[in-house]
Design an enzyme around this catalytic site. Structure first.
Site, PDB file in Angstrom:
ATOM      1  N   ILE A 102      19.935  55.728 -12.700  1.00  0.00           N
ATOM      2  CA  ILE A 102      20.997  56.409 -13.427  1.00  0.00           C
ATOM      3  C   ILE A 102      21.013  55.881 -14.849  1.00  0.00           C
ATOM      4  O   ILE A 102      21.035  54.662 -15.058  1.00  0.00           O
ATOM      5  CB  ILE A 102      22.367  56.189 -12.754  1.00  0.00           C
ATOM      6  CG1 ILE A 102      22.373  56.791 -11.339  1.00  0.00           C
ATOM      7  CG2 ILE A 102      23.496  56.792 -13.587  1.00  0.00           C
ATOM      8  CD1 ILE A 102      23.634  56.504 -10.548  1.00  0.00           C
ATOM      9  N   CYS A 103      20.974  56.775 -15.821  1.00  0.00           N
ATOM     10  CA  CYS A 103      21.079  56.414 -17.232  1.00  0.00           C
ATOM     11  C   CYS A 103      19.987  55.400 -17.606  1.00  0.00           C
ATOM     12  O   CYS A 103      18.809  55.613 -17.349  1.00  0.00           O
ATOM     13  CB  CYS A 103      22.478  55.898 -17.512  1.00  0.00           C
ATOM     14  SG  CYS A 103      22.900  55.779 -19.260  1.00  0.00           S
ATOM     15  N   THR A 104      20.360  54.256 -18.172  1.00  0.00           N
ATOM     16  CA  THR A 104      19.389  53.268 -18.611  1.00  0.00           C
ATOM     17  C   THR A 104      18.762  52.494 -17.457  1.00  0.00           C
ATOM     18  O   THR A 104      17.907  51.627 -17.675  1.00  0.00           O
ATOM     19  CB  THR A 104      20.039  52.271 -19.592  1.00  0.00           C
ATOM     20  OG1 THR A 104      21.188  51.696 -18.972  1.00  0.00           O
ATOM     21  CG2 THR A 104      20.453  52.974 -20.875  1.00  0.00           C
ATOM     22  N   ALA A 155      19.763  61.195 -16.667  1.00  0.00           N
ATOM     23  CA  ALA A 155      20.167  60.901 -18.040  1.00  0.00           C
ATOM     24  C   ALA A 155      21.442  60.061 -18.024  1.00  0.00           C
ATOM     25  O   ALA A 155      21.502  59.034 -17.367  1.00  0.00           O
ATOM     26  CB  ALA A 155      20.340  62.209 -18.818  1.00  0.00           C
TER      27      ALA A 155
END
Length: 312
Positions: A102-104, A155
């Site tokens: 998730i995300c970074t 993202a």
């Protein structure tokens, strides 16, 4: 029952950590049986999470018998990840475990070499750095999530919800995923290829254009062949203005949005009915079964028949 291990690393982003707990923890099978066993694990007993410290009950050994591993984002994505964490991720992936970020959280997977040669995404702010540091990864900053089968990336934090619901739908079908989405007050699923909401130096600021009534009208009239001119007439503007403002707010055109909405309706019918492909094509508003098959494959990547075999 599927086991989901959520791997918390130092400086974990709280919302990213809570996302899989929310979605997988709320998913229920018929009879209110839990669909997933969810565990939070970490390489050390205490993990920093910004405003608070997280005390994990399980260590990296929880990754060994998990069916799915989720790596949430961290506020320090460029920091080196301990070798024992990278080795645990590599071992789990080699054993066939589904690994998602998730995300970074994409960065630990990249450090482990799991994304080499694959398409992946992350938050648009750090996507250029991901591409620079890991040139063997095909970085796509213009989508919400990427599903490579056993390796998935998303993202920003909200896209993590989309990805988790996407996995629930793949595991148990749309009915279970829809229930989890409703409990999380989320739409069932945005398309993975939908553009991220990127902030530009001069962000667009459309005025006098309420999108929600138009989208409802499009859905209500999706069973007939609409033209761009008809849509613009309903919206009370020229086709050029409609295209510009619609794209600013959705990242796509009215007709493309309508096609995707029809495909989503078709997905539900393919999962829940025995209707023929021809009948479904007519029900959702495509002019011919051939046009329906072509559009369905372009949106989902598979044919209607293959989709039905997978999800029914």
């Amino acid at each position: 029952m599927h086991t989901v291990a959520v791997l918390a690393l130092d400086n974990v982003i709280p919302f990213d950590l809570s996302t899989p707990l929310e979605v997988f923890g709320r998913s229920r099978l018929p009879g209110e049986r839990p669909a997933y066993r969810v565990r939070v694990c970490a390489p050390t007993p205490c993990i920093e999470a910004g405003l608070f410290t997280l005390q994990a009950r399980m260590g990296l050994e929880a990754l060994a018998d998990a069916d799915t591993i989720i790596v949430p984002g961290t506020a320090t994505p460029f920091a080196s990840v301990p070798d024992r964490v990278l080795n645990a991720l590599r071992a789990a992936s080699a054993a066939g475990t589904r690994v998602a970020s998730i995300c970074t959280g994409t960065f630990p997977l990249a450090q482990a070499g799991l994304l080499d040669g694959l398409r992946a995404t992350t938050h648009w702010l750090v996507a250029p750095e991901l591409a620079r540091r890991y040139p063997r990864i095909d970085v796509d900053a213009n989508v919400l999530y990427v599903d490579n089968g056993r390796l998935l990336t998303s993202a920003g934090a909200a896209a993590g919800l989309d990805l988790c619901l996407h996995m629930v739908r793949g595991d148990y079908g749309s009915a279970i995923a829809a229930d989890a989405a409703r409990l999380s007050v989320m739409p069932l699923e945005r398309e993975g290829g939908q553009a991220q909401f990127i902030v530009y130096e001069q962000p667009p600021a459309p005025r006098g254009f309420e999108l929600e009534p138009l989208l409802r009208w499009l859905e209500d009239n999706g069973g007939r062949e609409l033209t761009l001119e008809e849509i613009a007439q309903y919206a009370g503007m020229s086709t050029r203005t409609l295209l510009r403002r619609f794209r600013e707010q959705t990242g796509t055109t009215p007709l493309q949005w309508l096609h995707r909405a029809r495909v989503r309706q078709a997905q539900h019918l393919l999962e829940t009915t025995e209707h023929s492909i021809e009948r479904i094509a007519a029900q959702v508003g495509f002019g011919s079964p051939t046009a329906f098959r072509d559009r369905f494959k372009r949106v989902t990547g598979v044919t209607p028949r293959s989709y039905r075999r997978t999800f029914q």
